[in-house]
Design an enzyme around this catalytic site. Structure first.
Site, PDB file in Angstrom:
ATOM      1  CE  LYS A  13       5.522  -2.714   6.176  1.00 39.55           C
ATOM      2  NZ  LYS A  13       6.285  -2.494   4.927  1.00 39.55           N
ATOM      3  NE  ARG A  88      11.386  -2.056   9.588  1.00 37.26           N
ATOM      4  CZ  ARG A  88      10.331  -1.352   9.186  1.00 37.26           C
ATOM      5  NH1 ARG A  88       9.264  -1.261   9.919  1.00 37.26           N
ATOM      6  NH2 ARG A  88      10.355  -0.749   8.030  1.00 37.26           N
ATOM      7  NE  ARG A 127       5.359   5.629   0.745  1.00 36.26           N
ATOM      8  CZ  ARG A 127       5.770   4.628   1.514  1.00 36.26           C
ATOM      9  NH1 ARG A 127       4.894   3.781   2.025  1.00 36.26           N
ATOM     10  NH2 ARG A 127       7.045   4.471   1.763  1.00 36.26           N
ATOM     11  NE  ARG A 160       8.058   6.841   4.597  1.00 29.63           N
ATOM     12  CZ  ARG A 160       7.872   5.554   4.885  1.00 29.63           C
ATOM     13  NH1 ARG A 160       6.646   5.057   4.970  1.00 29.63           N
ATOM     14  NH2 ARG A 160       8.901   4.771   5.090  1.00 29.63           N
ATOM     15  NE  ARG A 171      12.363   2.672   3.334  1.00 24.57           N
ATOM     16  CZ  ARG A 171      11.393   3.240   2.615  1.00 24.57           C
ATOM     17  NH1 ARG A 171      11.701   4.154   1.702  1.00 24.57           N
ATOM     18  NH2 ARG A 171      10.149   2.899   2.794  1.00 24.57           N
TER      19      ARG A 171
HETATM   20  P1  AP5 Z   1       2.383   1.365   1.335  1.00 25.33           P
HETATM   21  O1  AP5 Z   1       1.143   0.632   1.697  1.00 25.33           O
HETATM   22  O2  AP5 Z   1       2.515   2.754   1.848  1.00 25.33           O
HETATM   23  O3  AP5 Z   1       3.678   0.506   1.701  1.00 25.33           O
HETATM   24  P2  AP5 Z   1       4.225  -0.023   3.096  1.00 25.33           P
HETATM   25  O4  AP5 Z   1       4.293  -1.510   3.029  1.00 25.33           O
HETATM   26  O5  AP5 Z   1       3.467   0.576   4.226  1.00 25.33           O
HETATM   27  O6  AP5 Z   1       5.721   0.510   2.971  1.00 25.33           O
HETATM   28  P3  AP5 Z   1       6.604   1.458   3.884  1.00 25.33           P
HETATM   29  O7  AP5 Z   1       7.562   2.130   2.951  1.00 25.33           O
HETATM   30  O8  AP5 Z   1       5.763   2.333   4.749  1.00 25.33           O
HETATM   31  O9  AP5 Z   1       7.333   0.391   4.747  1.00 25.33           O
HETATM   32  P4  AP5 Z   1       8.637   0.531   5.514  1.00 25.33           P
HETATM   33  O10 AP5 Z   1       8.593  -0.739   6.262  1.00 25.33           O
HETATM   34  O11 AP5 Z   1       9.825   0.774   4.706  1.00 25.33           O
HETATM   35  O12 AP5 Z   1       8.452   1.894   6.352  1.00 25.33           O
HETATM   36  P5  AP5 Z   1       8.096   2.191   7.859  1.00 25.33           P
HETATM   37  O13 AP5 Z   1       7.328   3.438   7.888  1.00 25.33           O
HETATM   38  O14 AP5 Z   1       7.547   1.001   8.537  1.00 25.33           O
HETATM   39  O15 AP5 Z   1       2.487   1.370  -0.265  1.00 25.33           O
HETATM   40  C1  AP5 Z   1       3.544   2.014  -0.954  1.00 25.33           C
HETATM   41  C2  AP5 Z   1       3.014   2.714  -2.223  1.00 25.33           C
HETATM   42  O16 AP5 Z   1       2.517   1.741  -3.127  1.00 25.33           O
HETATM   43  C3  AP5 Z   1       1.845   3.662  -1.943  1.00 25.33           C
HETATM   44  O17 AP5 Z   1       1.969   4.792  -2.776  1.00 25.33           O
HETATM   45  C4  AP5 Z   1       0.600   2.849  -2.321  1.00 25.33           C
HETATM   46  O18 AP5 Z   1      -0.462   3.677  -2.786  1.00 25.33           O
HETATM   47  C5  AP5 Z   1       1.126   1.913  -3.382  1.00 25.33           C
HETATM   48  N1  AP5 Z   1       0.506   0.573  -3.297  1.00 25.33           N
HETATM   49  C6  AP5 Z   1       0.203  -0.127  -2.158  1.00 25.33           C
HETATM   50  N2  AP5 Z   1      -0.308  -1.335  -2.467  1.00 25.33           N
HETATM   51  C7  AP5 Z   1      -0.318  -1.411  -3.840  1.00 25.33           C
HETATM   52  C8  AP5 Z   1      -0.724  -2.417  -4.768  1.00 25.33           C
HETATM   53  N3  AP5 Z   1      -1.242  -3.599  -4.333  1.00 25.33           N
HETATM   54  N4  AP5 Z   1      -0.584  -2.171  -6.090  1.00 25.33           N
HETATM   55  C9  AP5 Z   1      -0.079  -0.980  -6.520  1.00 25.33           C
HETATM   56  N5  AP5 Z   1       0.324   0.028  -5.692  1.00 25.33           N
HETATM   57  C10 AP5 Z   1       0.207  -0.192  -4.370  1.00 25.33           C
HETATM   58  O19 AP5 Z   1       9.548   2.432   8.500  1.00 25.33           O
HETATM   59  C11 AP5 Z   1      10.323   3.570   8.170  1.00 25.33           C
HETATM   60  C12 AP5 Z   1      11.621   3.584   8.965  1.00 25.33           C
HETATM   61  O20 AP5 Z   1      11.350   3.666  10.374  1.00 25.33           O
HETATM   62  C13 AP5 Z   1      12.524   2.340   8.835  1.00 25.33           C
HETATM   63  O21 AP5 Z   1      13.342   2.415   7.698  1.00 25.33           O
HETATM   64  C14 AP5 Z   1      13.297   2.380  10.157  1.00 25.33           C
HETATM   65  O22 AP5 Z   1      14.335   3.323  10.110  1.00 25.33           O
HETATM   66  C15 AP5 Z   1      12.250   2.874  11.147  1.00 25.33           C
HETATM   67  N6  AP5 Z   1      11.514   1.786  11.802  1.00 25.33           N
HETATM   68  C16 AP5 Z   1      10.155   1.560  11.717  1.00 25.33           C
HETATM   69  N7  AP5 Z   1       9.797   0.475  12.437  1.00 25.33           N
HETATM   70  C17 AP5 Z   1      10.939   0.003  12.992  1.00 25.33           C
HETATM   71  C18 AP5 Z   1      11.227  -1.118  13.824  1.00 25.33           C
HETATM   72  N8  AP5 Z   1      10.254  -1.959  14.231  1.00 25.33           N
HETATM   73  N9  AP5 Z   1      12.521  -1.326  14.196  1.00 25.33           N
HETATM   74  C19 AP5 Z   1      13.505  -0.492  13.818  1.00 25.33           C
HETATM   75  N10 AP5 Z   1      13.309   0.583  13.021  1.00 25.33           N
HETATM   76  C20 AP5 Z   1      12.034   0.830  12.595  1.00 25.33           C
HETATM   77 ZN    ZN Z   2       4.001   1.938   5.790  1.00 25.95          ZN
END
Ligand code: AP5
Ligand code: ZN
Length: 214
Positions: A13, A88, A127, A160, A171
């Site tokens: 994402k 979410r 990452r 992170r 997660r």
């Molecule tokens: P990347 O693109 O960074 O992945 P992502 O989908 O953004 O994953 P996240 O880990 O950021 O998602 P998340 O939902 O767990 O975290 P968030 O910050 O939202 O890619 C990952 C890696 O793979 C990178 O190194 C990249 O280079 C590589 N990559 C990407 N695409 C690739 C491909 N096609 N092929 C190969 N490699 C690839 O949330 C964090 C925390 O915040 C949650 O756990 C929760 O506690 C809280 N939170 C956030 N939003 C909410 C909400 N709405 N409600 C409640 N709690 C929330």
């Molecule tokens: Zn992300």
């Protein structure tokens, strides 16, 4: 356009968002990035969110709905936005519908980053991010020019705190239990596009472009 990106941790994402943002001139609202900024600045919001985030659990609906409500008022978000990591839970999705209804607006498309859980640990543990810009790297799949350093600013990259194999398990559990039903919520509205998120980044971008042009 008003877009939502849904997918498990590491599904891409945050990698695709800057590209979509530039292609369509949208604002990028990532609740995870906003929460991490609040945690590092030790704001009251950050203090409340930290414990759940460190454990890989979801932060309360009220907290994140409040952040999104505030952020969507920014002038840069009036023409459209990408919501990355929100909604979410089904409650968050319902609240979002209410907020948009007040503006006579609605969600146009939901991009579902479909991917097998087994691929995610390698993506998450490799990452590295540049916190102030949100730029994302991977030691194997998207390495920076110099290890540990941002290509654009030369500033250090960080990992992170929740990017460990153990926290990833919680997660993923939160994703399957609480977030997958959100895909069903939008499927009923007929606005979900499924992407094959296990493909290489450039191929995923092509899928995104196809989904948004149809
Ligand atoms: P990347 O693109 O960074 O992945 P992502 O989908 O953004 O994953 P996240 O880990 O950021 O998602 P998340 O939902 O767990 O975290 P968030 O910050 O939202 O890619 C990952 C890696 O793979 C990178 O190194 C990249 O280079 C590589 N990559 C990407 N695409 C690739 C491909 N096609 N092929 C190969 N490699 C690839 O949330 C964090 C925390 O915040 C949650 O756990 C929760 O506690 C809280 N939170 C956030 N939003 C909410 C909400 N709405 N409600 C409640 N709690 C929330
Ligand atoms: Zn992300």
């Amino acid at each position: 356009k008003r877009l939502i990106l849904i997918g498990p941790p590491g599904s891409g994402k945050g990698t695709q968002s800057p590209i979509i943002k530039d292609d369509y001139c949208l604002c990028h609202l990532a609740t995870g990035d906003m929460l991490r900024a609040a945690v590092s600045a030790k704001t009251p919001l950050g203090i409340k969110a930290k414990e759940a985030m460190d454990k890989g659990e979801l932060v309360s609906d009220d907290l994140v709905v409040g952040i999104i409500d505030e952020a969507m008022k920014k002038p840069s978000c009036q023409k459209g936005f990408i919501l990355d990591g929100f909604p979410r839970t089904v409650v968050q999705a319902e609240k979002l519908d209410e907020m948009l209804k007040k503006q006579g607006a609605k969600v146009d498309k939901v991009l579902n980053f479909a991917i097998d859980d087994a691929i995610l640990e390698e993506r998450i543990t490799g990452r590295w991010i540049h916190p102030s810009s949100g730029r994302t790297y991977h030691t194997k799949f998207a390495p920076p020019k110099t290890p540990g350093v941002d290509d654009v600013t030369g500033e250090p990259l960080i990992q992170r705190k929740d990017d460990t194999a153990a926290v990833l398990r919680s997660r993923l559990e939160a994703f399957h239990k609480q977030t997958e039903p959100v895909i069903g919520y939008y499927s009923q509205k007929g606005i979900v596009a499924n992407l094959q998120a296990e493909k290489p980044p450039k191929e995923v971008t092509v899928e995104v472009q196809k989904a948004l042009s149809s």
